[in-house]
Motif scaffolding. Structure first.
Motif, mmCIF file in Angstrom:
data_model
loop_
_atom_site.group_PDB
_atom_site.id
_atom_site.type_symbol
_atom_site.label_atom_id
_atom_site.label_comp_id
_atom_site.label_asym_id
_atom_site.label_seq_id
_atom_site.Cartn_x
_atom_site.Cartn_y
_atom_site.Cartn_z
ATOM 1 N N PRO A 10 64.765 17.972 91.846
ATOM 2 C CA PRO A 10 65.468 19.249 92.079
ATOM 3 C C PRO A 10 64.667 20.456 91.578
ATOM 4 C CG PRO A 10 67.019 17.610 91.278
ATOM 5 C CD PRO A 10 65.639 17.016 91.143
ATOM 6 N N GLY A 11 64.010 20.304 90.444
ATOM 7 C CA GLY A 11 63.198 21.404 89.922
ATOM 8 C C GLY A 11 62.016 21.727 90.821
ATOM 9 N N LEU A 12 61.350 20.697 91.313
ATOM 10 C CA LEU A 12 60.217 20.908 92.212
ATOM 11 C C LEU A 12 60.656 21.575 93.518
ATOM 12 C CD1 LEU A 12 58.341 17.517 91.662
ATOM 13 C CD2 LEU A 12 57.545 19.796 90.982
ATOM 14 N N LEU A 13 61.801 21.141 94.041
ATOM 15 C CA LEU A 13 62.312 21.747 95.273
ATOM 16 C C LEU A 13 62.648 23.222 95.075
ATOM 17 C CD1 LEU A 13 64.595 18.858 96.591
ATOM 18 C CD2 LEU A 13 62.444 19.644 97.600
ATOM 19 N N VAL A 14 63.298 23.544 93.964
ATOM 20 C CA VAL A 14 63.654 24.933 93.678
ATOM 21 C C VAL A 14 62.393 25.764 93.471
ATOM 22 C CG1 VAL A 14 64.735 26.442 91.960
ATOM 23 C CG2 VAL A 14 65.953 24.441 92.807
ATOM 24 N N TRP A 15 61.453 25.226 92.736
ATOM 25 C CA TRP A 15 60.196 25.932 92.471
ATOM 26 C C TRP A 15 59.494 26.261 93.791
ATOM 27 C CZ3 TRP A 15 55.432 23.322 89.760
ATOM 28 C CH2 TRP A 15 54.486 24.298 89.438
ATOM 29 N N LEU A 16 59.362 25.251 94.635
ATOM 30 C CA LEU A 16 58.722 25.445 95.937
ATOM 31 C C LEU A 16 59.494 26.455 96.781
ATOM 32 C CD1 LEU A 16 56.627 24.625 98.112
ATOM 33 C CD2 LEU A 16 58.194 22.776 98.745
ATOM 34 N N ASN A 18 61.627 28.803 95.864
ATOM 35 C CA ASN A 18 61.564 30.157 95.302
ATOM 36 C C ASN A 18 60.221 30.819 95.579
ATOM 37 O OD1 ASN A 18 64.165 29.989 94.332
ATOM 38 N ND2 ASN A 18 63.560 29.577 92.228
ATOM 39 N N LYS A 19 59.144 30.082 95.406
ATOM 40 C CA LYS A 19 57.819 30.656 95.643
ATOM 41 C C LYS A 19 57.609 30.964 97.127
ATOM 42 C CE LYS A 19 55.363 29.117 91.585
ATOM 43 N NZ LYS A 19 54.793 30.395 91.198
ATOM 44 N N MET A 20 58.052 30.074 97.995
ATOM 45 C CA MET A 20 57.938 30.327 99.434
ATOM 46 C C MET A 20 58.789 31.533 99.830
ATOM 47 S SD MET A 20 55.791 28.365 101.047
ATOM 48 C CE MET A 20 56.318 28.622 102.732
ATOM 49 N N SER A 21 60.005 31.611 99.331
ATOM 50 C CA SER A 21 60.899 32.730 99.660
ATOM 51 C C SER A 21 60.351 34.049 99.162
ATOM 52 C CB SER A 21 62.289 32.500 99.062
ATOM 53 O OG SER A 21 62.950 31.473 99.729
ATOM 54 N N SER A 22 59.822 34.044 97.953
ATOM 55 C CA SER A 22 59.305 35.273 97.366
ATOM 56 C C SER A 22 58.125 35.816 98.170
ATOM 57 C CB SER A 22 58.887 35.016 95.918
ATOM 58 O OG SER A 22 58.339 36.161 95.345
ATOM 59 N N SER A 23 57.187 34.944 98.498
ATOM 60 C CA SER A 23 56.025 35.417 99.254
ATOM 61 C C SER A 23 56.415 35.775 100.690
ATOM 62 C CB SER A 23 54.894 34.387 99.228
ATOM 63 O OG SER A 23 55.265 33.189 99.867
ATOM 64 N N ALA A 24 57.350 35.029 101.272
ATOM 65 C CA ALA A 24 57.819 35.341 102.629
ATOM 66 C C ALA A 24 58.532 36.684 102.639
ATOM 67 C CB ALA A 24 58.750 34.246 103.140
ATOM 68 N N SER A 25 59.330 36.937 101.628
ATOM 69 C CA SER A 25 60.077 38.189 101.581
ATOM 70 C C SER A 25 59.138 39.388 101.536
ATOM 71 C CB SER A 25 61.021 38.200 100.387
ATOM 72 O OG SER A 25 61.940 39.254 100.506
ATOM 73 N N GLY A 35 63.975 41.350 105.052
ATOM 74 C CA GLY A 35 63.773 40.390 103.975
ATOM 75 C C GLY A 35 63.928 38.960 104.471
ATOM 76 N N VAL A 36 63.724 38.033 103.567
ATOM 77 C CA VAL A 36 63.787 36.622 103.936
ATOM 78 C C VAL A 36 65.211 36.217 104.314
ATOM 79 C CG1 VAL A 36 64.087 35.649 101.599
ATOM 80 C CG2 VAL A 36 62.862 34.357 103.348
ATOM 81 N N ARG A 112 52.784 30.081 108.375
ATOM 82 C CA ARG A 112 52.976 29.768 106.950
ATOM 83 C C ARG A 112 53.303 28.288 106.761
ATOM 84 N NH1 ARG A 112 54.215 33.092 103.010
ATOM 85 N NH2 ARG A 112 56.129 31.986 102.470
ATOM 86 N N GLU A 113 54.124 27.739 107.648
ATOM 87 C CA GLU A 113 54.450 26.313 107.576
ATOM 88 C C GLU A 113 53.190 25.476 107.764
ATOM 89 O OE1 GLU A 113 57.418 23.076 109.685
ATOM 90 O OE2 GLU A 113 56.388 24.540 110.950
ATOM 91 N N GLU A 114 52.372 25.858 108.729
ATOM 92 C CA GLU A 114 51.137 25.118 108.991
ATOM 93 C C GLU A 114 50.218 25.153 107.769
ATOM 94 O OE1 GLU A 114 48.953 22.486 110.828
ATOM 95 O OE2 GLU A 114 50.860 23.209 111.648
ATOM 96 N N ALA A 115 50.118 26.308 107.135
ATOM 97 C CA ALA A 115 49.286 26.420 105.930
ATOM 98 C C ALA A 115 49.850 25.550 104.804
ATOM 99 C CB ALA A 115 49.197 27.883 105.488
ATOM 100 N N LEU A 116 51.165 25.541 104.654
ATOM 101 C CA LEU A 116 51.807 24.739 103.610
ATOM 102 C C LEU A 116 51.552 23.253 103.827
ATOM 103 C CD1 LEU A 116 53.798 24.741 101.160
ATOM 104 C CD2 LEU A 116 55.635 24.467 102.846
ATOM 105 N N LEU A 117 51.532 22.832 105.074
ATOM 106 C CA LEU A 117 51.388 21.404 105.394
ATOM 107 C C LEU A 117 49.956 20.999 105.713
ATOM 108 C CD1 LEU A 117 54.614 20.903 107.537
ATOM 109 C CD2 LEU A 117 54.242 20.316 105.120
ATOM 110 N N SER A 118 49.004 21.888 105.473
ATOM 111 C CA SER A 118 47.619 21.516 105.769
ATOM 112 C C SER A 118 47.239 20.304 104.920
ATOM 113 C CB SER A 118 46.674 22.687 105.509
ATOM 114 O OG SER A 118 46.581 22.966 104.138
ATOM 115 N N GLY A 119 46.508 19.399 105.536
ATOM 116 C CA GLY A 119 46.118 18.168 104.851
ATOM 117 C C GLY A 119 47.109 17.033 105.035
#
Length: 160
Positions: A10-16, A18-25, A35-36, A112-119
């Motif tokens: 749960p912590g990892l999901l929230v961290w991810l 929050n960081k994705m939302s913040s940069s997207a916003s 906004g997001v 952004r999704e593609e960059a997140l899933l690269s590799g």
């Protein structure tokens, strides 16, 4: 008990998230003046036209007030249109301008999704999506278990 935050899902999901939302916003505000939360609402209404705020809140899990503000913002900009659907019930759909904004924002979101899933291989991506859907399916059980634990703590505290 000390949580191992490097392995606490749960912590990892929230961290991810929050960081994705913040940069997207930040990005969406700069490029689209939205906004997001606006993006999430716009995407939902684009995909499910003539939906209500309650339907948006239920599926996405957003706060009712935030969705209402987003509707107001986008309606004022001409991105959404509304129609009455009975007693105090309003449904929304995107306008032609809203569709143009949605398409542009969706391109950025997919990049952004593609960059997140690269590799990640196609197989890994499918597995990740299956795991995320399974987590979503398990949410009611997690909520129920969490409430039961909170109730036990409350009862223990009262009995002291």
């Amino acid at each position: 008990m000390k949580l191992d935050l490097d392995n606490y899902v749960p912590g990892l999901l929230v961290w991810l998230a929050n960081k994705m939302s913040s940069s997207a916003s930040r990005l969406y505000r700069e490029r689209f003046d939205l906004g997001v939360t606006d993006w999430r609402v716009l995407a939902y209404i684009y995909i499910y036209p003539w939906s209500t705020g309650a339907q948006v809140c239920q599926l996405i899990g957003l706060d009712k007030a935030a969705v209402s503000r987003s509707f107001g913002t986008m309606e004022a900009r001409g991105l959404l249109q509304r129609r009455s659907a009975g007693l105090r019930k309003v449904e929304y759909a995107v306008t032609a301008e809203g569709e143009q904004v949605y398409v542009s924002m969706a391109e950025v979101a997919r990049a952004r999704e593609e960059a997140l899933l690269s590799g990640y291989s196609d197989r890994d991506r499918k597995l990740l999506i299956q795991f995320l859907h399974r987590l979503l399916d398990n949410l009611p059980a997690a909520d129920e278990h969490g409430q039961a634990a909170a109730d036990r703590q409350r009862d223990e505290h009262r009995s002291r």
